[in-house]
Design a protein around this motif. Structure first.
Motif, PDB file in Angstrom:
ATOM      1  N   GLY A 122      60.442   6.537 -12.566  1.00  0.00           N
ATOM      2  CA  GLY A 122      60.422   5.114 -12.849  1.00  0.00           C
ATOM      3  C   GLY A 122      60.931   4.311 -11.667  1.00  0.00           C
ATOM      4  O   GLY A 122      61.445   4.833 -10.689  1.00  0.00           O
ATOM      5  N   GLU A 123      60.774   3.010 -11.744  1.00  0.00           N
ATOM      6  CA  GLU A 123      61.206   2.144 -10.662  1.00  0.00           C
ATOM      7  C   GLU A 123      62.728   2.011 -10.652  1.00  0.00           C
ATOM      8  O   GLU A 123      63.374   2.071 -11.687  1.00  0.00           O
ATOM      9  N   PRO A 124      63.321   1.821  -9.466  1.00  0.00           N
ATOM     10  CA  PRO A 124      64.764   1.592  -9.413  1.00  0.00           C
ATOM     11  C   PRO A 124      65.146   0.385 -10.256  1.00  0.00           C
ATOM     12  O   PRO A 124      64.419  -0.600 -10.340  1.00  0.00           O
ATOM     13  N   ARG A 125      66.304   0.467 -10.854  1.00  0.00           N
ATOM     14  CA  ARG A 125      66.694  -0.564 -11.809  1.00  0.00           C
ATOM     15  C   ARG A 125      67.658  -1.581 -11.209  1.00  0.00           C
ATOM     16  O   ARG A 125      68.286  -2.346 -11.908  1.00  0.00           O
ATOM     17  N   GLY A 126      67.826  -1.569  -9.883  1.00  0.00           N
ATOM     18  CA  GLY A 126      68.654  -2.581  -9.256  1.00  0.00           C
ATOM     19  C   GLY A 126      70.119  -2.440  -9.614  1.00  0.00           C
ATOM     20  O   GLY A 126      70.835  -3.426  -9.743  1.00  0.00           O
ATOM     21  N   LEU A 127      70.595  -1.216  -9.782  1.00  0.00           N
ATOM     22  CA  LEU A 127      71.974  -0.988 -10.201  1.00  0.00           C
ATOM     23  C   LEU A 127      72.938  -1.299  -9.075  1.00  0.00           C
ATOM     24  O   LEU A 127      72.782  -0.827  -7.960  1.00  0.00           O
ATOM     25  N   ASP A 128      73.920  -2.121  -9.330  1.00  0.00           N
ATOM     26  CA  ASP A 128      74.982  -2.373  -8.377  1.00  0.00           C
ATOM     27  C   ASP A 128      76.133  -1.421  -8.653  1.00  0.00           C
ATOM     28  O   ASP A 128      76.319  -0.945  -9.765  1.00  0.00           O
ATOM     29  N   ALA A 129      76.917  -1.168  -7.603  1.00  0.00           N
ATOM     30  CA  ALA A 129      78.091  -0.316  -7.783  1.00  0.00           C
ATOM     31  C   ALA A 129      79.038  -0.969  -8.782  1.00  0.00           C
ATOM     32  O   ALA A 129      79.201  -2.178  -8.813  1.00  0.00           O
ATOM     33  N   ALA A 130      79.664  -0.159  -9.609  1.00  0.00           N
ATOM     34  CA  ALA A 130      80.535  -0.670 -10.664  1.00  0.00           C
ATOM     35  C   ALA A 130      81.882   0.023 -10.595  1.00  0.00           C
ATOM     36  O   ALA A 130      81.952   1.241 -10.449  1.00  0.00           O
ATOM     37  N   VAL A 131      82.941  -0.757 -10.696  1.00  0.00           N
ATOM     38  CA  VAL A 131      84.299  -0.235 -10.811  1.00  0.00           C
ATOM     39  C   VAL A 131      84.719  -0.384 -12.270  1.00  0.00           C
ATOM     40  O   VAL A 131      84.657  -1.478 -12.840  1.00  0.00           O
ATOM     41  N   ILE A 132      85.120   0.721 -12.878  1.00  0.00           N
ATOM     42  CA  ILE A 132      85.497   0.742 -14.291  1.00  0.00           C
ATOM     43  C   ILE A 132      86.951   1.162 -14.382  1.00  0.00           C
ATOM     44  O   ILE A 132      87.303   2.276 -13.992  1.00  0.00           O
ATOM     45  N   ALA A 133      87.807   0.275 -14.845  1.00  0.00           N
ATOM     46  CA  ALA A 133      89.238   0.572 -14.997  1.00  0.00           C
ATOM     47  C   ALA A 133      89.520   0.976 -16.436  1.00  0.00           C
ATOM     48  O   ALA A 133      89.122   0.280 -17.370  1.00  0.00           O
ATOM     49  N   VAL A 134      90.196   2.099 -16.607  1.00  0.00           N
ATOM     50  CA  VAL A 134      90.566   2.580 -17.935  1.00  0.00           C
ATOM     51  C   VAL A 134      92.053   2.323 -18.121  1.00  0.00           C
ATOM     52  O   VAL A 134      92.893   2.903 -17.430  1.00  0.00           O
ATOM     53  N   TRP A 135      92.367   1.435 -19.066  1.00  0.00           N
ATOM     54  CA  TRP A 135      93.755   1.039 -19.314  1.00  0.00           C
ATOM     55  C   TRP A 135      94.099   1.326 -20.770  1.00  0.00           C
ATOM     56  O   TRP A 135      93.236   1.333 -21.653  1.00  0.00           O
ATOM     57  N   GLY A 136      95.373   1.542 -21.019  1.00  0.00           N
ATOM     58  CA  GLY A 136      95.857   1.708 -22.386  1.00  0.00           C
ATOM     59  C   GLY A 136      97.356   1.492 -22.414  1.00  0.00           C
ATOM     60  O   GLY A 136      98.042   1.667 -21.397  1.00  0.00           O
ATOM     61  N   PRO A 137      97.908   1.111 -23.557  1.00  0.00           N
ATOM     62  CA  PRO A 137      99.346   0.861 -23.655  1.00  0.00           C
ATOM     63  C   PRO A 137     100.138   2.157 -23.603  1.00  0.00           C
ATOM     64  O   PRO A 137      99.579   3.253 -23.515  1.00  0.00           O
ATOM     65  N   ALA A 138     101.457   2.029 -23.658  1.00  0.00           N
ATOM     66  CA  ALA A 138     102.325   3.205 -23.673  1.00  0.00           C
ATOM     67  C   ALA A 138     102.044   4.054 -24.905  1.00  0.00           C
ATOM     68  O   ALA A 138     101.555   3.573 -25.918  1.00  0.00           O
ATOM     69  N   ARG A 304      98.965  -5.647 -29.237  1.00  0.00           N
ATOM     70  CA  ARG A 304      99.877  -6.427 -28.389  1.00  0.00           C
ATOM     71  C   ARG A 304      99.445  -6.360 -26.928  1.00  0.00           C
ATOM     72  O   ARG A 304      99.440  -7.373 -26.217  1.00  0.00           O
ATOM     73  N   GLY A 305      99.100  -5.159 -26.476  1.00  0.00           N
ATOM     74  CA  GLY A 305      98.676  -5.011 -25.090  1.00  0.00           C
ATOM     75  C   GLY A 305      97.359  -5.705 -24.800  1.00  0.00           C
ATOM     76  O   GLY A 305      97.152  -6.223 -23.699  1.00  0.00           O
ATOM     77  N   HIS A 306      96.469  -5.735 -25.777  1.00  0.00           N
ATOM     78  CA  HIS A 306      95.184  -6.395 -25.581  1.00  0.00           C
ATOM     79  C   HIS A 306      95.372  -7.882 -25.312  1.00  0.00           C
ATOM     80  O   HIS A 306      94.672  -8.474 -24.472  1.00  0.00           O
ATOM     81  N   GLY A 307      96.319  -8.485 -25.990  1.00  0.00           N
ATOM     82  CA  GLY A 307      96.598  -9.894 -25.729  1.00  0.00           C
ATOM     83  C   GLY A 307      97.087 -10.113 -24.304  1.00  0.00           C
ATOM     84  O   GLY A 307      96.670 -11.061 -23.627  1.00  0.00           O
ATOM     85  N   ASP A 308      97.982  -9.237 -23.816  1.00  0.00           N
ATOM     86  CA  ASP A 308      98.447  -9.340 -22.427  1.00  0.00           C
ATOM     87  C   ASP A 308      97.307  -9.073 -21.451  1.00  0.00           C
ATOM     88  O   ASP A 308      97.231  -9.698 -20.385  1.00  0.00           O
TER      89      ASP A 308
END
Length: 415
Positions: A122-138, A304-308
């Motif tokens: 298939g044709e290239p889909r024009g994907l840009d590089a992506a930075v994905i940060a995985v965060w979670g509370p204590a 609580r962390g989601h609000g911060d």
């Protein structure tokens, strides 16, 4: 540098072998027929297959397997008949069997990456590089487990991926994958980025490789001990992640848990900040994955962390994942209770819920492998795979068969 599988005429192989090794490539297989190459693809995971263009070493089945696994295939034709055979199958990268290794290496190391056959991907889909940060509370909600397996699933989709351990409180990625961590890779990247020396060659030098059939990715390990957190200064972290953005299609970052602005607790406004790396990763990320545990304590911490978190990151960039959903901790209709809690207290209409799958998680930890390798059919792996397909990968073009955009990256290997 690349991992090579060879299926060549003995005379041609003898002429090229020494030059290939001298160029820094690793020969993982030397076989005689296309069926032998096919068998070694999953087991040995080569990056490139260099094969004769004749019928004994080149077939439609081999091309299909290489396309599926994102493995480059280069044909060497000794006659017009062999060139015609390769052309009928649709193999583009065909050189003369008398070609020097320098000519072949131009394709192995620096050639324009194209699929083996026209129309299959298939044709290239024009994907840009992506930075994905995985965060979670204590409270160990599963940040590292999810970050590791997101990187694995992205790599399995045919994309170049890197996994970064940016937790300033101590790295967990290296032991989770059975990698050495004497020299923290991400801290080294930050130091080089601070001096403007973090180029492609340095990234390849300091990265460690998690190797798996069709799902290998680079790993930048975390701090050996929590006392070394000043090495992850904010500006250096941003510069390092931007350098990786230019090198990989996806960069998955395992961040720290704390969102406390510790500069408010000290009179020295120029001192290093312990949570600077976390803030830098969240600010640089194109998408933030917020992870929480599916029990009363874990959900309370997540809310609580989601609000911060929303004070730092736009809401549209945040996905919520609730890990270990189980009736033993939440009672009847655990999934419904989680969704109702998130909707009532945080206004979250959408969230990804992961099942409690201790058996699969234990198998991955025991073998220091990803879920894809340790428990490929587990419910947890299936749920993570579905999240990657739905939320992280670009949508397939309508009315086209879904295919993977094949990209070929150089990998640090040793002779």
């Amino acid at each position: 540098m690349a991992r090579l599988a060879l299926a060549l005429d003995p005379v041609v192989e003898d002429r090229l072998l020494a030059d290939a090794v001298e160029a820094g490539h690793t020969i993982v297989a030397r076989v005689v027929g296309w069926r032998d190459v096919l068998e070694c693809l999953d087991v040995l995971g080569p990056d490139v297959a260099v094969v004769g263009a004749g019928r004994p070493t080149l077939s439609a089945e081999l091309l299909a397997a290489c396309d599926e696994g994102g493995i480059r295939i280069i044909g060497l034709a000794a006659s017009d008949q062999e060139r015609a055979h390769a052309a009928r199958l649709g193999l583009h990268e065909v050189l003369d069997a008398t070609a020097t290794w320098a000519e072949i290496d131009a394709l192995v190391s620096g050639g324009v990456p194209v699929p083996s056959r026209v129309g299959d991907v298939g044709e290239p889909r024009g994907l840009d590089a992506a930075v994905i940060a995985v965060w979670g509370p204590a409270g160990a909600p599963g940040r590292t487990t999810i970050a590791v397996n997101l990187a694995a699933e992205l790599a399995a989709s045919g994309h170049t991926a890197a996994l970064v351990d940016a937790d300033p409180y101590g790295g967990a990625v290296a032991p989770a994958l059975g990698l050495l961590d004497e020299a923290p890779g991400f801290a080294s990247a930050c130091r080089l980025a601070g001096s403007g020396a973090l180029d492609r060659a340095e990234l390849e030098r300091i990265a460690q490789r998690y190797s798996a059939p069709r799902a290998s990715f680079d790993v930048f390990t975390g701090l050996v001990g929590p006392s070394r957190w000043p090495e992850l200064a904010r500006d250096r972290v941003v510069a390092a992640l931007e350098a990786m953005r230019a090198r990989y299609e996806y960069v998955v970052v395992d961040t720290g848990f704390s969102l406390e602005h510790d500069e408010e607790l000290t009179s020295d406004q120029f001192a290093p900040r312990r949570n600077a790396a976390t803030f830098a990763a969240l600010g640089t990320a194109d998408r933030v994955v917020a992870v929480g545990l599916a029990d009363p304590v874990g959900l309370s911490r997540l809310l609580r962390g989601h609000g911060d978190l929303l004070d730092l990151v736009d809401a549209e960039r945040v996905d919520v994942i609730v890990n270990r959903v189980r009736t033993s901790a939440l009672g009847i209709d655990a999934h419904g209770q989680v969704r109702q809690t998130l909707r009532r207290f945080a206004g979250l209409a959408e969230a990804t819920l992961l099942p409690h799958d201790g058996k699969a998680a234990d198998a991955a930890i025991l073998t220091a492998r990803t879920l894809r390798d340790a428990a490929a059919r587990s419910p947890l792996r299936a749920a993570l795979r579905a999240y990657v397909d739905e939320r992280l990968l670009p949508a397939p073009e309508p009315a086209q068969r879904r295919g993977r955009r094949i990209r070929f990256a150089q990998r640090p290997v040793t002779n």
